[in-house]
Design a protein around this motif. Sequence first.
Motif, PDB file in Angstrom:
ATOM      1  N   GLY A 273       0.777  -1.238   0.114  1.00  0.00           N
ATOM      2  CA  GLY A 273      -0.062   0.018  -0.067  1.00  0.00           C
ATOM      3  C   GLY A 273       0.679   1.233  -0.009  1.00  0.00           C
ATOM      4  O   GLY A 273       0.245   2.525   0.124  1.00  0.00           O
ATOM      5  N   ALA A 274       2.189   1.066  -0.420  1.00  0.00           N
ATOM      6  CA  ALA A 274       2.940   2.470  -0.244  1.00  0.00           C
ATOM      7  C   ALA A 274       2.462   3.328  -1.288  1.00  0.00           C
ATOM      8  O   ALA A 274       2.030   2.862  -2.504  1.00  0.00           O
ATOM      9  CB  ALA A 274       4.268   2.074  -0.551  1.00  0.00           C
TER      10      ALA A 274
ATOM     11  N   ARG B 291      13.646  -5.932  11.072  1.00  0.00           N
ATOM     12  CA  ARG B 291      13.047  -6.433  12.448  1.00  0.00           C
ATOM     13  C   ARG B 291      12.194  -5.728  13.005  1.00  0.00           C
ATOM     14  O   ARG B 291      11.022  -5.039  12.515  1.00  0.00           O
ATOM     15  CB  ARG B 291      14.485  -6.402  13.148  1.00  0.00           C
ATOM     16  CG  ARG B 291      15.567  -7.205  12.409  1.00  0.00           C
ATOM     17  CD  ARG B 291      17.079  -6.957  13.372  1.00  0.00           C
ATOM     18  NE  ARG B 291      17.997  -7.665  12.641  1.00  0.00           N
ATOM     19  CZ  ARG B 291      19.128  -7.183  12.682  1.00  0.00           C
ATOM     20  NH1 ARG B 291      19.648  -6.388  13.537  1.00  0.00           N
ATOM     21  NH2 ARG B 291      20.177  -7.646  12.047  1.00  0.00           N
ATOM     22  N   SER B 292      12.075  -5.955  14.326  1.00  0.00           N
ATOM     23  CA  SER B 292      10.895  -5.215  15.142  1.00  0.00           C
ATOM     24  C   SER B 292      11.184  -3.609  15.383  1.00  0.00           C
ATOM     25  O   SER B 292      12.306  -3.141  15.161  1.00  0.00           O
ATOM     26  CB  SER B 292      10.976  -5.692  16.366  1.00  0.00           C
ATOM     27  OG  SER B 292      11.908  -5.546  17.389  1.00  0.00           O
ATOM     28  N   LYS B 293      10.029  -3.009  15.557  1.00  0.00           N
ATOM     29  CA  LYS B 293      10.196  -1.371  15.765  1.00  0.00           C
ATOM     30  C   LYS B 293      11.056  -1.132  17.194  1.00  0.00           C
ATOM     31  O   LYS B 293      11.849  -0.236  17.116  1.00  0.00           O
ATOM     32  CB  LYS B 293       8.854  -0.703  16.052  1.00  0.00           C
ATOM     33  CG  LYS B 293       7.912  -0.871  14.864  1.00  0.00           C
ATOM     34  CD  LYS B 293       6.753  -0.205  15.059  1.00  0.00           C
ATOM     35  CE  LYS B 293       6.070  -0.267  13.421  1.00  0.00           C
ATOM     36  NZ  LYS B 293       4.511   0.344  13.521  1.00  0.00           N
ATOM     37  N   GLU B 294      11.005  -1.961  18.119  1.00  0.00           N
ATOM     38  CA  GLU B 294      11.992  -1.973  19.179  1.00  0.00           C
ATOM     39  C   GLU B 294      13.462  -1.982  18.730  1.00  0.00           C
ATOM     40  O   GLU B 294      14.182  -1.046  19.431  1.00  0.00           O
ATOM     41  CB  GLU B 294      11.491  -3.028  20.261  1.00  0.00           C
ATOM     42  CG  GLU B 294      10.121  -3.086  20.964  1.00  0.00           C
ATOM     43  CD  GLU B 294       8.944  -3.238  19.981  1.00  0.00           C
ATOM     44  OE1 GLU B 294       7.906  -2.706  20.456  1.00  0.00           O
ATOM     45  OE2 GLU B 294       9.323  -4.110  19.023  1.00  0.00           O
ATOM     46  N   GLU B 295      13.526  -2.793  18.083  1.00  0.00           N
ATOM     47  CA  GLU B 295      15.118  -2.889  17.476  1.00  0.00           C
ATOM     48  C   GLU B 295      15.571  -1.641  16.705  1.00  0.00           C
ATOM     49  O   GLU B 295      16.447  -1.250  16.916  1.00  0.00           O
ATOM     50  CB  GLU B 295      15.160  -4.212  16.910  1.00  0.00           C
ATOM     51  CG  GLU B 295      15.336  -5.438  17.565  1.00  0.00           C
ATOM     52  CD  GLU B 295      15.235  -6.712  16.957  1.00  0.00           C
ATOM     53  OE1 GLU B 295      16.376  -7.348  16.737  1.00  0.00           O
ATOM     54  OE2 GLU B 295      14.314  -7.054  16.170  1.00  0.00           O
TER      55      GLU B 295
ATOM     56  N   ILE C 155       7.131  -1.407   4.516  1.00  0.00           N
ATOM     57  CA  ILE C 155       7.100   0.182   4.236  1.00  0.00           C
ATOM     58  C   ILE C 155       6.737   0.771   5.692  1.00  0.00           C
ATOM     59  O   ILE C 155       7.067   1.707   5.880  1.00  0.00           O
ATOM     60  CB  ILE C 155       6.090   0.284   3.088  1.00  0.00           C
ATOM     61  CG1 ILE C 155       6.176   2.094   3.242  1.00  0.00           C
ATOM     62  CG2 ILE C 155       4.642  -0.036   3.480  1.00  0.00           C
ATOM     63  CD1 ILE C 155       7.373   2.634   2.581  1.00  0.00           C
ATOM     64  N   GLU C 156       5.786  -0.103   6.542  1.00  0.00           N
ATOM     65  CA  GLU C 156       5.434   0.580   7.751  1.00  0.00           C
ATOM     66  C   GLU C 156       6.865   0.656   8.702  1.00  0.00           C
ATOM     67  O   GLU C 156       6.794   1.714   9.475  1.00  0.00           O
ATOM     68  CB  GLU C 156       4.475  -0.406   8.386  1.00  0.00           C
ATOM     69  CG  GLU C 156       4.035  -0.011   9.845  1.00  0.00           C
ATOM     70  CD  GLU C 156       3.522   1.569   9.726  1.00  0.00           C
ATOM     71  OE1 GLU C 156       3.617   2.115  10.948  1.00  0.00           O
ATOM     72  OE2 GLU C 156       2.856   1.794   8.864  1.00  0.00           O
TER      73      GLU C 156
ATOM     74  N   TYR D 137       8.491   4.247  10.002  1.00  0.00           N
ATOM     75  CA  TYR D 137       8.816   4.262  11.495  1.00  0.00           C
ATOM     76  C   TYR D 137      10.196   4.868  11.718  1.00  0.00           C
ATOM     77  O   TYR D 137      10.430   5.800  12.758  1.00  0.00           O
ATOM     78  CB  TYR D 137       8.583   2.967  12.053  1.00  0.00           C
ATOM     79  CG  TYR D 137       8.708   3.007  13.790  1.00  0.00           C
ATOM     80  CD1 TYR D 137       7.769   3.815  14.574  1.00  0.00           C
ATOM     81  CD2 TYR D 137       9.907   2.876  14.145  1.00  0.00           C
ATOM     82  CE1 TYR D 137       7.975   3.572  16.032  1.00  0.00           C
ATOM     83  CE2 TYR D 137      10.166   2.846  15.715  1.00  0.00           C
ATOM     84  CZ  TYR D 137       9.254   3.337  16.326  1.00  0.00           C
ATOM     85  OH  TYR D 137       9.386   3.461  17.712  1.00  0.00           O
ATOM     86  N   TYR D 138      10.864   4.305  10.793  1.00  0.00           N
ATOM     87  CA  TYR D 138      12.321   4.720  10.968  1.00  0.00           C
ATOM     88  C   TYR D 138      12.590   6.230  10.540  1.00  0.00           C
ATOM     89  O   TYR D 138      13.284   6.897  11.459  1.00  0.00           O
ATOM     90  CB  TYR D 138      13.287   3.927  10.156  1.00  0.00           C
ATOM     91  CG  TYR D 138      14.551   4.330   9.399  1.00  0.00           C
ATOM     92  CD1 TYR D 138      15.616   4.639  10.390  1.00  0.00           C
ATOM     93  CD2 TYR D 138      14.733   4.782   8.278  1.00  0.00           C
ATOM     94  CE1 TYR D 138      16.769   4.982   9.977  1.00  0.00           C
ATOM     95  CE2 TYR D 138      15.811   5.525   7.703  1.00  0.00           C
ATOM     96  CZ  TYR D 138      17.006   5.603   8.580  1.00  0.00           C
ATOM     97  OH  TYR D 138      18.245   5.984   8.177  1.00  0.00           O
TER      98      TYR D 138
END
Length: 371
Positions: free
Chosen positions: A40-41, A306-310, A342-343, A347-348
């Motif tokens: 969906g980008a 990887r994860s958003k936490e990482e 893309i999400e 976030y990055y």
Amino acid sequence: MIWNREQYIAHCNFEFTGREFFCELFGPLIGLDDEWRAQGASEKEIAMTAFDWDYVKYTWLAAGAGAVTGLSPVILEDTPEYTISVDRMGRKQKLIKKSATIPLPVSFPVETMDDWLKIKHWYTFDESRISYEKLKYQKELRDKGCLTLWGIPGGFDEPRELMGEENLCIAYYEEPELIKDMLDTFTDTAIKIIERICEIVPIDNLSIHEDMAGKSGPLAGPLQIKEFMQPYYNKVWDCAKSYGAKIFSQDSDGDMTPVIDAFLDCGINCFYPLEPAAGMDMVELRKKYGKQFCCKGGIDKHVLRRSKEEIRAELEYKMSEPMRGGGTIFALDHRIPNGVPIENYRYYVNYGRELLGLPPISEEGWARMAF
């Protein structure tokens, strides 16, 4: 934000301009656009223009110091999987379409001094290497705030292109006079070009491409750099500096930590892309070297899968206080890899902007900052 040349030069030389520099160096790998569309980008996101990246307007000065061969590329075989061709340096090469954008040579034009002498004229100076009319226009661009760039052949990379890695590494020991003659020729041509172009428009950023290392380290060590490359680097950089150049940047993938000191002696003051997967840690480099060189890149591209936490942890470490205030061009350490959602990329971008105190995304635009 679009930076001007004065702001960019000041930032690279550890002057705080009131804002951190957060950019995308290279853009996505082949195939990521299809992945992002399926998620969906928007087309602007796929084109990288939706993220309000920092970049400086720049112009590559219209003069070439590389090989002028007179040869034309020829395609020998083209299939859906690969292309086999002969390039402008007479090398047979193969491109695997699904996984690469750069073909790999399978033959080389130089094995001996006699081979080199036959093609040495590819690198000797001639006035036709310089487009004086274009340089006059580029002087106008510089006056309007564009950074001026000019690149020289790599001290390792160009002989490698002519000989292949294995033959070059052997030649350091068995045919040193061959390598020295190559680099002396590159030196002479580069200096003659700099002297001419800088009478019209000065060089702001001298650039050199090496790509001489992998995860296990560089293919040439400090001794080879000092004996073979340093005279080349120093003479060309001294010439460029005499006309006002401020940045000497080197592009090399892999683990370059064993040879950073050697290249500092060569005049390099900006290293990129500082690959974490190869052991390059720009925070540790800053602790060790202080303000001796600008760090460009350095954020682990693989963490985006990887994860958003990482992702948060990586950004909080790399964008920590010691890296701020000038001297760092914050960016991924190379192309955005396949498999990055893309999400995660959104976030990055947004969390990085938040950490650096940048305003929310408000403009469109992007330019490669790989120089």
